[in-house]
Design an enzyme around this catalytic site. Sequence first.
Site, PDB file in Angstrom:
ATOM      1  N   VAL A  52      47.167   4.203  63.404  1.00 21.61           N
ATOM      2  CA  VAL A  52      48.079   4.597  64.479  1.00 21.61           C
ATOM      3  C   VAL A  52      47.582   5.899  65.100  1.00 21.61           C
ATOM      4  O   VAL A  52      47.232   6.849  64.396  1.00 21.61           O
ATOM      5  CB  VAL A  52      49.508   4.786  63.931  1.00 21.61           C
ATOM      6  CG1 VAL A  52      50.442   5.341  64.996  1.00 21.61           C
ATOM      7  CG2 VAL A  52      50.041   3.469  63.382  1.00 21.61           C
ATOM      8  N   CYS A  53      47.584   5.925  66.423  1.00 22.09           N
ATOM      9  CA  CYS A  53      47.150   7.114  67.168  1.00 22.09           C
ATOM     10  C   CYS A  53      48.312   7.603  68.019  1.00 22.09           C
ATOM     11  O   CYS A  53      48.526   7.118  69.124  1.00 22.09           O
ATOM     12  CB  CYS A  53      45.935   6.781  68.043  1.00 22.09           C
ATOM     13  SG  CYS A  53      45.312   8.200  68.955  1.00 22.09           S
TER      14      CYS A  53
END
Length: 167
Positions: free
Chosen positions: A89-90
Site C-alpha cells: 500500500v502506498c
Amino acid sequence: MSSSEQSTLLLQRQLRDLQRNPVEGFSAGLVDDNIYEWEILVMGAPDTLYEDGFFKTRLSFPSSYPVMPPTMRFITEMYHPNVYPDGTVCISILHPPGDDKYGYEDANERWSPVHTVETILLSVISMLSSPNDESPANIQAAKEYRDDYSQFKKKVQRLTRQSAEML
C-alpha cells in the site's frame, strides 16, 4: 524501558482497543502471536468498486514503532492505483516522517507518531473509495482508472468477486 518494549506495549494496547471498539469494515489479529505482524481483513466498503470483497492484508511494524511507520501489503490480489503490483500500500501516512525528497508530499501528510492502527485503516478506506491517480504506485491501474474506467472497473469487480469466493 527500551523502545522495543514501549512499542510492544503500545501495539498490545492498540490491538486491545481495536478488538473492543472495531473499525467498521476491518478485523484484526496477530500472525503467529507476533505483536509486530498483524493480519487485517479489509471488507470492501459499500458504494465502492470493492463492495462485498474480503481482502487480506499484512501490517508489519518495525521495532521503532511509533517513531517509524508500519508497512501494509495486500495478500489478496488487489488492483488499485495506490497499491503496488506486489500488494504494498502506498499512502502518505505510511511514508517515513519528514520531507519528501521528491516534493510530492508535505511533511504533515506523512507518518507521525500520533497515527494509530485505526487512523491507518481509516486512510485505507479513503484510499479504496478515492484513488489518487496523480502519484500512482500501480501505473497501469492509474492509467486505466483515468483513460478506460470501464476496463478498470471490470478488473476490480472480478478480483472483488474472487476475494469473496476465497473466504
